[in-house]
Design an enzyme around this catalytic site. Structure first.
Site, PDB file in Angstrom:
ATOM      1  N   GLY A 121       3.528  -3.558  -3.932  1.00  0.00           N
ATOM      2  CA  GLY A 121       3.302  -3.800  -5.351  1.00  0.00           C
ATOM      3  C   GLY A 121       3.646  -2.534  -6.115  1.00  0.00           C
TER       4      GLY A 121
ATOM      5  N   TYR B 268      -0.483  -1.137 -12.001  1.00  0.00           N
ATOM      6  CA  TYR B 268      -1.922  -1.171 -12.269  1.00  0.00           C
ATOM      7  C   TYR B 268      -2.297  -0.455 -13.572  1.00  0.00           C
ATOM      8  CZ  TYR B 268      -1.741  -2.580  -7.390  1.00  0.00           C
ATOM      9  OH  TYR B 268      -1.421  -3.213  -6.229  1.00  0.00           O
TER      10      TYR B 268
ATOM     11  N   GLY C 266       0.782  -1.234   0.000  1.00  0.00           N
ATOM     12  CA  GLY C 266       0.000   0.000   0.000  1.00  0.00           C
ATOM     13  C   GLY C 266       0.805   1.272   0.000  1.00  0.00           C
TER      14      GLY C 266
ATOM     15  N   TYR D  89     -10.565   5.775 -10.634  1.00  0.00           N
ATOM     16  CA  TYR D  89     -10.270   6.355  -9.309  1.00  0.00           C
ATOM     17  C   TYR D  89     -10.082   7.862  -9.328  1.00  0.00           C
ATOM     18  CZ  TYR D  89      -8.476   1.532  -9.006  1.00  0.00           C
ATOM     19  OH  TYR D  89      -8.308   0.178  -9.087  1.00  0.00           O
TER      20      TYR D  89
ATOM     21  N   CYS E   8     -14.171   4.818 -26.816  1.00  0.00           N
ATOM     22  CA  CYS E   8     -15.476   5.415 -27.030  1.00  0.00           C
ATOM     23  C   CYS E   8     -16.169   5.662 -25.705  1.00  0.00           C
ATOM     24  CB  CYS E   8     -16.294   4.472 -27.891  1.00  0.00           C
ATOM     25  SG  CYS E   8     -17.107   5.336 -29.174  1.00  0.00           S
TER      26      CYS E   8
ATOM     27  N   ARG F 242      -7.051   3.861 -14.632  1.00  0.00           N
ATOM     28  CA  ARG F 242      -7.012   4.477 -13.302  1.00  0.00           C
ATOM     29  C   ARG F 242      -7.631   5.885 -13.230  1.00  0.00           C
ATOM     30  NH1 ARG F 242      -3.213   5.373 -10.483  1.00  0.00           N
ATOM     31  NH2 ARG F 242      -4.034   4.552  -8.537  1.00  0.00           N
TER      32      ARG F 242
HETATM   33  N1  LLP Z   1      -1.237  -6.891  -0.355  1.00  0.00           N
HETATM   34  C1  LLP Z   1      -2.562  -7.005  -0.477  1.00  0.00           C
HETATM   35  C2  LLP Z   1      -3.276  -7.975   0.345  1.00  0.00           C
HETATM   36  C3  LLP Z   1      -3.262  -6.217  -1.394  1.00  0.00           C
HETATM   37  O1  LLP Z   1      -4.578  -6.323  -1.493  1.00  0.00           O
HETATM   38  C4  LLP Z   1      -2.546  -5.300  -2.202  1.00  0.00           C
HETATM   39  C5  LLP Z   1      -3.250  -4.478  -3.191  1.00  0.00           C
HETATM   40  C6  LLP Z   1      -1.160  -5.224  -2.045  1.00  0.00           C
HETATM   41  C7  LLP Z   1      -0.538  -6.031  -1.108  1.00  0.00           C
HETATM   42  C8  LLP Z   1      -0.315  -4.296  -2.860  1.00  0.00           C
HETATM   43  O2  LLP Z   1      -0.669  -2.973  -2.690  1.00  0.00           O
HETATM   44  P1  LLP Z   1       0.274  -1.823  -3.306  1.00  0.00           P
HETATM   45  O3  LLP Z   1       1.591  -1.885  -2.602  1.00  0.00           O
HETATM   46  O4  LLP Z   1       0.422  -2.113  -4.739  1.00  0.00           O
HETATM   47  O5  LLP Z   1      -0.479  -0.573  -3.051  1.00  0.00           O
HETATM   48  N2  LLP Z   1      -5.958  -1.196  -8.718  1.00  0.00           N
HETATM   49  C9  LLP Z   1      -5.701  -0.246  -7.655  1.00  0.00           C
HETATM   50  C10 LLP Z   1      -4.911  -0.852  -6.529  1.00  0.00           C
HETATM   51  C11 LLP Z   1      -5.555  -2.054  -5.935  1.00  0.00           C
HETATM   52  C12 LLP Z   1      -4.705  -2.662  -4.877  1.00  0.00           C
HETATM   53  C13 LLP Z   1      -5.248  -3.961  -4.430  1.00  0.00           C
HETATM   54  N3  LLP Z   1      -4.468  -4.593  -3.422  1.00  0.00           N
HETATM   55  C14 LLP Z   1      -5.016   0.974  -8.253  1.00  0.00           C
HETATM   56  O6  LLP Z   1      -4.792   1.012  -9.447  1.00  0.00           O
HETATM   57  O7  LLP Z   1      -4.720   1.914  -7.532  1.00  0.00           O
END
Ligand code: LLP
Length: 424
Positions: free
Chosen positions: A282, A379, A238, A323, A350, A319
């Site tokens: 991520g 993403y 996150g 969002y 479109c 995105r």
């Molecule tokens: N761990 C879990 C359990 C998660 O659900 C997620 C992301 C991560 C790790 C990794 O989070 P990060 O470090 O990437 O923030 N599609 C959305 C983001 C959805 C994230 C879902 N879970 C966007 O484009 O912002």
């Protein structure tokens, strides 16, 4: 005249060689993030693991590259698991997430020997126990707890509200105890620990610290109430990144170091032993390393807006539409020219909402110019679609001026390849 180079290669060279729209990754940037995370996420008090959340972007090559840096992986589906298996990553370092894993996915993960199932709910716990028994496989589990910390981010990526669809709410002791009891009574699935993740693109360190404190407090209460100690704890991912000038995220390395410090202090205060602390970044691993190169086509004035149209859009970057995400962009070949005119960067899908950047000041744009949207590495491609039957872009990894095409551009044949003969 200075031009934007990515991994030592000019954007024009990349566009000529691979076409646009094109997703380009600066390999060194990914590697330096991976190393910063691994080096800073270390403790003398407990084991640690950095597991890349592959939903942000995955390819077989990226799995392999990050595995070589010592990372583990968070996968959320049979599809992501398949990529990790193809890359030959150490399955013991794979965390199988997701709510509503199918029986087939659970069997696949058991057969593959994944290190951990991250259990979402009581019903899933029962299915994993049953299927592990049938398969005669031993595995470990983390139970996903929703610590109820609301961090400031978009509602769609906020995962820790009390009514969230993810995990079991921390105050739902009945369900938490049911999982603990079921796994205590089972020989195949061992409860190794707990997991929490509070949301994505979070930049305030205080929310992470609060979640960590809450989870270690939870471990403390379990030790006192049930004698459980020496658990593993995953704090999820996150960590926010820089999209636009106003974003000031803490670096991934510093974030990792801070999480370790907080965990050590909280573990001492609660008098709990943590066997292993896990984090799952991520976005922060790949986001800023990624760029999307577009070619500007037609331009027009509509009302007050100066539209410049790019040869992709919401089909390669959903995105902004989903969002309200903000992005920055540059004209790679007019890199040192002063921004002079306000433009609206829209795609060719479109849909009125197909706007990548609503208002951005750029040097004067001409049709045929390249536009590089920055920080699209997380993403973007992973959420790309074939809306309007636009093919997904190619993906190139660049290092020391050398490009490697890691995913080829989707062709019309690719898009229609799944259709059967039964059309009429
Ligand atoms: N761990 C879990 C359990 C998660 O659900 C997620 C992301 C991560 C790790 C990794 O989070 P990060 O470090 O990437 O923030 N599609 C959305 C983001 C959805 C994230 C879902 N879970 C966007 O484009 O912002």
């Amino acid at each position: 005249m200075s031009v934007l180079k990515i991994g030592g290669m000019s954007c024009r060279q990349l566009a000529e060689q691979f076409g646009t729209p094109l997703c380009v990754y600066d390999e060194e940037k990914i590697l330096s993030q991976a190393r910063a995370a691994v080096e800073n996420f270390r403790s003398d008090m407990f084991d640690t693991e950095v597991a890349y959340a592959s939903k942000a972007f995955s390819s077989i090559g990226l799995f392999g590259m990050l595995a070589a840096e010592g990372l583990g992986f968070d996968v959320v589906s049979g599809g992501e698991l398949y990529g990790a298996m193809k890359a030959g990553v150490d399955m013991d370092k794979v965390y199988f997430h997701g709510n509503n894993k199918s029986d087939d996915e659970i069997r696949m993960a058991l057969d593959a020997g994944v290190g951990y199932f991250v259990i979402d709910n009581v019903m899933e716990c029962g299915r994993i126990v049953k299927l592990a028994g049938e398969a005669g496989r031993r595995t470990r589990a983390l139970l996903r707890i929703n610590p109820g910390i609301s961090a400031h981010t978009h509602e769609y990526i906020m995962t820790s509200k009390p009514d969230s669809k993810f995990g079991i709410y921390i105050e739902n002791t009945e369900h938490i105890n049911r999982v603990i009891d079921e796994l205590a009574a089972d020989d195949n699935v061992e409860l190794a620990g707990f997991h929490s993740h509070i949301g994505s693109q979070i930049v305030d360190v205080a929310s992470f610290e609060k979640a960590l404190g809450t989870m270690i407090g939870f471990l403390g209460s379990l030790k006192r109430s049930r004698g459980l100690d020496g658990m593993e704890l995953s704090i999820g991912g996150g960590f926010g990144i820089k999209y636009v000038a106003e974003d000031h995220p803490v670096s991934l390395g510093d974030m990792c170091a801070d999480m370790i410090r907080c965990a050590e202090e909280a573990a001492k205060a609660e008098d709990v032993k943590i066997a292993k602390l896990i984090t799952e970044p991520g976005r922060a691993m790949v986001g800023e390393a990624g760029y999307t190169l577009y070619t500007i086509g037609d331009m027009k004035k509509s009302g007050d807006k100066n539209y410049i149209f790019v040869d992709g859009g919401m089909s390669d970057n959903i995105r902004p539409a989903l969002y309200g995400a903000e992005y920055d962009a540059v004209l790679p070949e007019k890199y040192d020219e002063e921004p002079a005119i306000s433009y609206c960067v829209a795609g060719k899908n479109c849909e009125s909402g197909d706007v990548i950047i609503g208002d951005i000041k750029l040097p004067e744009v001409k049709s045929g110019d390249l536009l590089a949207v920055v920080s699209t590495g997380a993403y973007g491609y992973s959420m790309a679609s074939n809306y309007n039957r636009l093919g997904r872009p190619a993906v190139v990894m660049v290092k020391d001026g050398e490009p490697r095409l890691i995913i080829r551009r989707e062709t019309y044949e690719d898009m229609y390849a799944l259709e059967t003969e039964n059309q009429a």
